[in-house]
Design a protein around this motif. Structure first.
Motif, PDB file in Angstrom:
ATOM      1  N   ALA A 172       0.586  -1.158   0.156  1.00  0.00           N
ATOM      2  CA  ALA A 172       0.047  -0.041   0.220  1.00  0.00           C
ATOM      3  C   ALA A 172       0.915   1.277   0.034  1.00  0.00           C
ATOM      4  O   ALA A 172       0.443   2.351  -0.418  1.00  0.00           O
ATOM      5  N   PHE A 173       1.882   1.241   0.635  1.00  0.00           N
ATOM      6  CA  PHE A 173       2.769   2.654   0.956  1.00  0.00           C
ATOM      7  C   PHE A 173       4.309   2.709   0.433  1.00  0.00           C
ATOM      8  O   PHE A 173       4.819   3.730   0.140  1.00  0.00           O
ATOM      9  N   SER A 174       4.808   1.436   0.160  1.00  0.00           N
ATOM     10  CA  SER A 174       6.113   1.444  -0.250  1.00  0.00           C
ATOM     11  C   SER A 174       6.525   1.955  -1.921  1.00  0.00           C
ATOM     12  O   SER A 174       5.378   1.673  -2.468  1.00  0.00           O
ATOM     13  N   PRO A 175       7.497   2.634  -2.150  1.00  0.00           N
ATOM     14  CA  PRO A 175       7.370   3.165  -3.592  1.00  0.00           C
ATOM     15  C   PRO A 175       7.667   1.931  -4.408  1.00  0.00           C
ATOM     16  O   PRO A 175       8.059   0.767  -3.844  1.00  0.00           O
ATOM     17  N   ARG A 176       7.249   2.316  -5.612  1.00  0.00           N
ATOM     18  CA  ARG A 176       7.413   1.163  -6.778  1.00  0.00           C
ATOM     19  C   ARG A 176       8.718   1.216  -7.470  1.00  0.00           C
ATOM     20  O   ARG A 176       8.838   2.365  -7.860  1.00  0.00           O
ATOM     21  N   CYS A 177       9.091   0.283  -8.219  1.00  0.00           N
ATOM     22  CA  CYS A 177      10.339   0.180  -9.047  1.00  0.00           C
ATOM     23  C   CYS A 177       9.815   0.627 -10.315  1.00  0.00           C
ATOM     24  O   CYS A 177       8.946  -0.276 -10.816  1.00  0.00           O
ATOM     25  N   ALA A 178      10.489   1.492 -11.046  1.00  0.00           N
ATOM     26  CA  ALA A 178      10.259   1.950 -12.358  1.00  0.00           C
ATOM     27  C   ALA A 178      10.377   0.942 -13.512  1.00  0.00           C
ATOM     28  O   ALA A 178       9.757   0.880 -14.536  1.00  0.00           O
ATOM     29  N   TYR A 179      11.486  -0.077 -13.211  1.00  0.00           N
ATOM     30  CA  TYR A 179      11.452  -1.019 -14.128  1.00  0.00           C
ATOM     31  C   TYR A 179      10.732  -2.330 -13.865  1.00  0.00           C
ATOM     32  O   TYR A 179       9.901  -2.647 -14.873  1.00  0.00           O
ATOM     33  N   CYS A 180      10.556  -3.019 -12.681  1.00  0.00           N
ATOM     34  CA  CYS A 180       9.783  -4.170 -12.613  1.00  0.00           C
ATOM     35  C   CYS A 180       8.690  -3.900 -11.769  1.00  0.00           C
ATOM     36  O   CYS A 180       7.747  -4.785 -11.792  1.00  0.00           O
ATOM     37  N   ALA A 181       8.415  -2.742 -11.392  1.00  0.00           N
ATOM     38  CA  ALA A 181       7.057  -2.317 -10.828  1.00  0.00           C
ATOM     39  C   ALA A 181       6.915  -2.972  -9.437  1.00  0.00           C
ATOM     40  O   ALA A 181       5.707  -2.924  -8.760  1.00  0.00           O
TER      41      ALA A 181
ATOM     42  N   THR B 250       7.516  -3.608  -5.327  1.00  0.00           N
ATOM     43  CA  THR B 250       7.513  -2.869  -4.047  1.00  0.00           C
ATOM     44  C   THR B 250       9.133  -2.684  -3.584  1.00  0.00           C
ATOM     45  O   THR B 250       9.929  -3.792  -3.721  1.00  0.00           O
ATOM     46  N   ILE B 251       9.682  -1.257  -3.333  1.00  0.00           N
ATOM     47  CA  ILE B 251      11.049  -1.395  -3.022  1.00  0.00           C
ATOM     48  C   ILE B 251      10.946  -1.370  -1.386  1.00  0.00           C
ATOM     49  O   ILE B 251      10.467  -0.432  -0.754  1.00  0.00           O
TER      50      ILE B 251
ATOM     51  N   LEU C 137      15.577  10.405 -12.581  1.00  0.00           N
ATOM     52  CA  LEU C 137      14.580  10.705 -13.782  1.00  0.00           C
ATOM     53  C   LEU C 137      13.236  10.767 -12.977  1.00  0.00           C
ATOM     54  O   LEU C 137      12.198  10.400 -13.761  1.00  0.00           O
ATOM     55  N   ASP C 138      13.028  11.380 -11.944  1.00  0.00           N
ATOM     56  CA  ASP C 138      11.721  11.612 -11.322  1.00  0.00           C
ATOM     57  C   ASP C 138      11.003  10.344 -10.917  1.00  0.00           C
ATOM     58  O   ASP C 138       9.992  10.228 -11.009  1.00  0.00           O
ATOM     59  N   GLN C 139      11.758   9.230 -10.712  1.00  0.00           N
ATOM     60  CA  GLN C 139      11.253   7.993 -10.585  1.00  0.00           C
ATOM     61  C   GLN C 139      12.041   7.123  -9.462  1.00  0.00           C
ATOM     62  O   GLN C 139      13.061   7.731  -9.088  1.00  0.00           O
ATOM     63  N   THR C 140      11.312   6.175  -9.200  1.00  0.00           N
ATOM     64  CA  THR C 140      12.109   5.247  -8.003  1.00  0.00           C
ATOM     65  C   THR C 140      12.518   3.675  -8.550  1.00  0.00           C
ATOM     66  O   THR C 140      11.813   3.388  -9.429  1.00  0.00           O
ATOM     67  N   TRP C 141      13.619   3.294  -8.056  1.00  0.00           N
ATOM     68  CA  TRP C 141      14.085   2.050  -8.694  1.00  0.00           C
ATOM     69  C   TRP C 141      14.949   1.181  -7.456  1.00  0.00           C
ATOM     70  O   TRP C 141      15.487   1.867  -6.697  1.00  0.00           O
ATOM     71  N   HIS C 142      14.777  -0.186  -7.723  1.00  0.00           N
ATOM     72  CA  HIS C 142      15.578  -0.882  -6.944  1.00  0.00           C
ATOM     73  C   HIS C 142      17.037  -0.663  -7.642  1.00  0.00           C
ATOM     74  O   HIS C 142      17.281  -0.402  -8.866  1.00  0.00           O
ATOM     75  N   PRO C 143      18.086  -0.532  -6.629  1.00  0.00           N
ATOM     76  CA  PRO C 143      19.502  -0.129  -7.313  1.00  0.00           C
ATOM     77  C   PRO C 143      19.870  -1.048  -8.329  1.00  0.00           C
ATOM     78  O   PRO C 143      20.389  -0.686  -9.269  1.00  0.00           O
ATOM     79  N   GLU C 144      19.641  -2.523  -8.213  1.00  0.00           N
ATOM     80  CA  GLU C 144      19.876  -3.613  -9.144  1.00  0.00           C
ATOM     81  C   GLU C 144      19.329  -3.209 -10.429  1.00  0.00           C
ATOM     82  O   GLU C 144      19.377  -4.038 -11.682  1.00  0.00           O
ATOM     83  N   HIS C 145      18.247  -2.572 -10.493  1.00  0.00           N
ATOM     84  CA  HIS C 145      17.368  -2.474 -11.797  1.00  0.00           C
ATOM     85  C   HIS C 145      17.390  -1.163 -12.516  1.00  0.00           C
ATOM     86  O   HIS C 145      16.801  -0.989 -13.492  1.00  0.00           O
ATOM     87  N   PHE C 146      18.389  -0.190 -12.123  1.00  0.00           N
ATOM     88  CA  PHE C 146      18.725   0.995 -12.811  1.00  0.00           C
ATOM     89  C   PHE C 146      19.981   0.813 -13.615  1.00  0.00           C
ATOM     90  O   PHE C 146      20.990   0.950 -13.044  1.00  0.00           O
ATOM     91  N   PHE C 147      19.871   0.417 -14.898  1.00  0.00           N
ATOM     92  CA  PHE C 147      20.965   0.021 -15.618  1.00  0.00           C
ATOM     93  C   PHE C 147      20.525   0.614 -17.157  1.00  0.00           C
ATOM     94  O   PHE C 147      19.487   1.205 -17.321  1.00  0.00           O
ATOM     95  N   CYS C 148      21.601   0.468 -18.050  1.00  0.00           N
ATOM     96  CA  CYS C 148      21.502   1.178 -19.399  1.00  0.00           C
ATOM     97  C   CYS C 148      20.310   0.496 -20.111  1.00  0.00           C
ATOM     98  O   CYS C 148      20.080  -0.598 -20.105  1.00  0.00           O
ATOM     99  N   ALA C 149      19.346   1.158 -20.836  1.00  0.00           N
ATOM    100  CA  ALA C 149      18.265   0.926 -21.469  1.00  0.00           C
ATOM    101  C   ALA C 149      18.625  -0.015 -22.535  1.00  0.00           C
ATOM    102  O   ALA C 149      17.973  -0.767 -23.247  1.00  0.00           O
ATOM    103  N   HIS C 150      19.977  -0.015 -23.028  1.00  0.00           N
ATOM    104  CA  HIS C 150      20.332  -0.566 -24.378  1.00  0.00           C
ATOM    105  C   HIS C 150      20.997  -1.755 -24.078  1.00  0.00           C
ATOM    106  O   HIS C 150      20.761  -2.805 -24.604  1.00  0.00           O
ATOM    107  N   CYS C 151      22.181  -1.728 -23.050  1.00  0.00           N
ATOM    108  CA  CYS C 151      23.073  -2.736 -23.071  1.00  0.00           C
ATOM    109  C   CYS C 151      22.902  -3.616 -21.812  1.00  0.00           C
ATOM    110  O   CYS C 151      23.356  -4.508 -21.445  1.00  0.00           O
ATOM    111  N   GLY C 152      22.046  -3.116 -20.820  1.00  0.00           N
ATOM    112  CA  GLY C 152      21.799  -3.823 -19.591  1.00  0.00           C
ATOM    113  C   GLY C 152      22.636  -3.215 -18.465  1.00  0.00           C
ATOM    114  O   GLY C 152      22.975  -4.067 -17.390  1.00  0.00           O
ATOM    115  N   LYS C 153      23.798  -2.541 -18.854  1.00  0.00           N
ATOM    116  CA  LYS C 153      24.988  -2.409 -17.849  1.00  0.00           C
ATOM    117  C   LYS C 153      24.507  -1.559 -16.658  1.00  0.00           C
ATOM    118  O   LYS C 153      24.015  -0.403 -17.065  1.00  0.00           O
TER     119      LYS C 153
END
Length: 322
Positions: A143-152, A154-155, A163-179
């Motif tokens: 209900a209250f935890s932020p959502r990851c912009a990549y996997c949706a 809960t964090i 980028l005005d969004q929240t992410w799991h640290p391991e899910h914030f990577f290059c949108a092209h190569c995944g690095k």
């Protein structure tokens, strides 16, 4: 099973009498301890008694137990004893006679302290508070935890904001190569993060000379951008020291090689013809360079002779070849 009223033989010293007494009360006696134990047992057995009565009669059980507790309280009051409850349950708003659970600055029957969303009991497990209400761990995060912009999802622990969004640290990577991004950070394009290498390869303008990305100093010419070191004559690769160049088919040339490509180089001196021009035998000449190869006299169109790719006046031609 019948219910018998229990009346103490002596006033328990720990209870508060309904009539005022001037003297301080003595220490608790065995009778007072028995009364406390009875009240505690009633609280613990509430659910068991309610279930048994409900099965036997098919009638609501809670009023029956309340009646028993009320009858006991009245009997004690008739004896001049006032019984103080342990507290009032914040859920059912009734006095707590047995075990009391304290949380969120309030008191509760243990069985009434539940998750505000799923109703699961929280008296024996960790809980989370939000807006004065208690939640189990799963419902709180849903209900209250932020959502990851990549996997949706809960964090629940570390959160990365970008980028005005929240992410799991391991899910914030290059949108092209995944690095995953290191110390060099990331570059943004259309709301997506990219590593520097992919960003430059995909979105940076390309040099018209070498076709590699242009990232720092550049020149703008011929409807494109160039590395300064790449903007040179297409033929001889020399730079344009004077700052001027000639264009042919979208490419830059120095003056000499531009005129060579155009066929406007003087056949006599080998330099570009930029002003008046004489064309003879498919070649171009400066007027002053259109001369007899032998006597160096100026030739006039229509009064010269050609021999072996060279021009002669009529007199020299006759002298040399006739």
């Amino acid at each position: 099973q019948s219910w018998k009223k229990w009346k103490p033989q002596h006033h328990p010293p720990c209870a508060v009498s309904s009539s005022p007494t001037p003297d301080p009360q003595p220490p608790p006696t065995a009778a007072a301890q028995q009364l406390d134990e009875l009240l505690a047992d009633l609280g613990h057995m509430q659910s068991k008694v309610s279930l048994a009565l409900g099965k036997g009669t098919g009638m609501p059980t809670e009023p029956s137990l309340d009646n028993m507790l009320g009858s006991l309280t009245r009997d004690l009051q008739e004896l001049g004893i006032t019984v103080t409850p342990a507290g009032v349950c914040a859920s059912c708003r009734k006095p707590i006679a047995g075990k009391v659970f304290t949380a969120l600055g309030k008191t509760w029957h243990p069985e009434h302290f539940t998750c505000a969303r799923c109703g699961q009991g929280l008296d024996s497990q960790p809980f989370f508070e939000q807006g004065g209400q208690a939640f189990c761990e799963e419902d709180y995060h849903q209900a209250f935890s932020p959502r990851c912009a990549y996997c949706a999802g809960t964090i629940r622990e570390k959160v990365l904001t970008a980028l005005d969004q929240t992410w799991h640290p391991e899910h914030f990577f290059c949108a092209h190569c995944g690095k995953v991004f290191g110390d060099e950070g990331f570059l943004e394009w259309s709301g997506k993060p990219y590593c520097r290498q992919d960003f430059l390869a995909m979105f940076a303008p390309k040099c018209q000379g070498c076709e590699r990305p242009v990232t720092d100093n550049y020149l703008s010419a011929l409807q494109g951008v160039w590395h300064p070191e790449c903007f040179v004559c297409t033929e001889c690769l020399s730079g344009f020291a004077g700052g001027s160049f000639f264009e042919l088919e979208g490419r830059p040339y120095c003056e000499l090689h531009f005129h060579q490509r155009q066929g406007t180089v003087c056949h006599g001196c080998g330099r570009p013809v930029t002003g008046r021009c004489i064309t003879a035998a498919g070649r171009k000449y400066h007027p002053e360079h259109f001369v007899c190869t032998y006597c160096l006299g100026r030739l006039q169109k229509g009064t010269f002779r050609e021999c072996g790719d060279k021009m002669y006046c009529q007199a020299c031609h006759d002298k040399l070849f006739l």
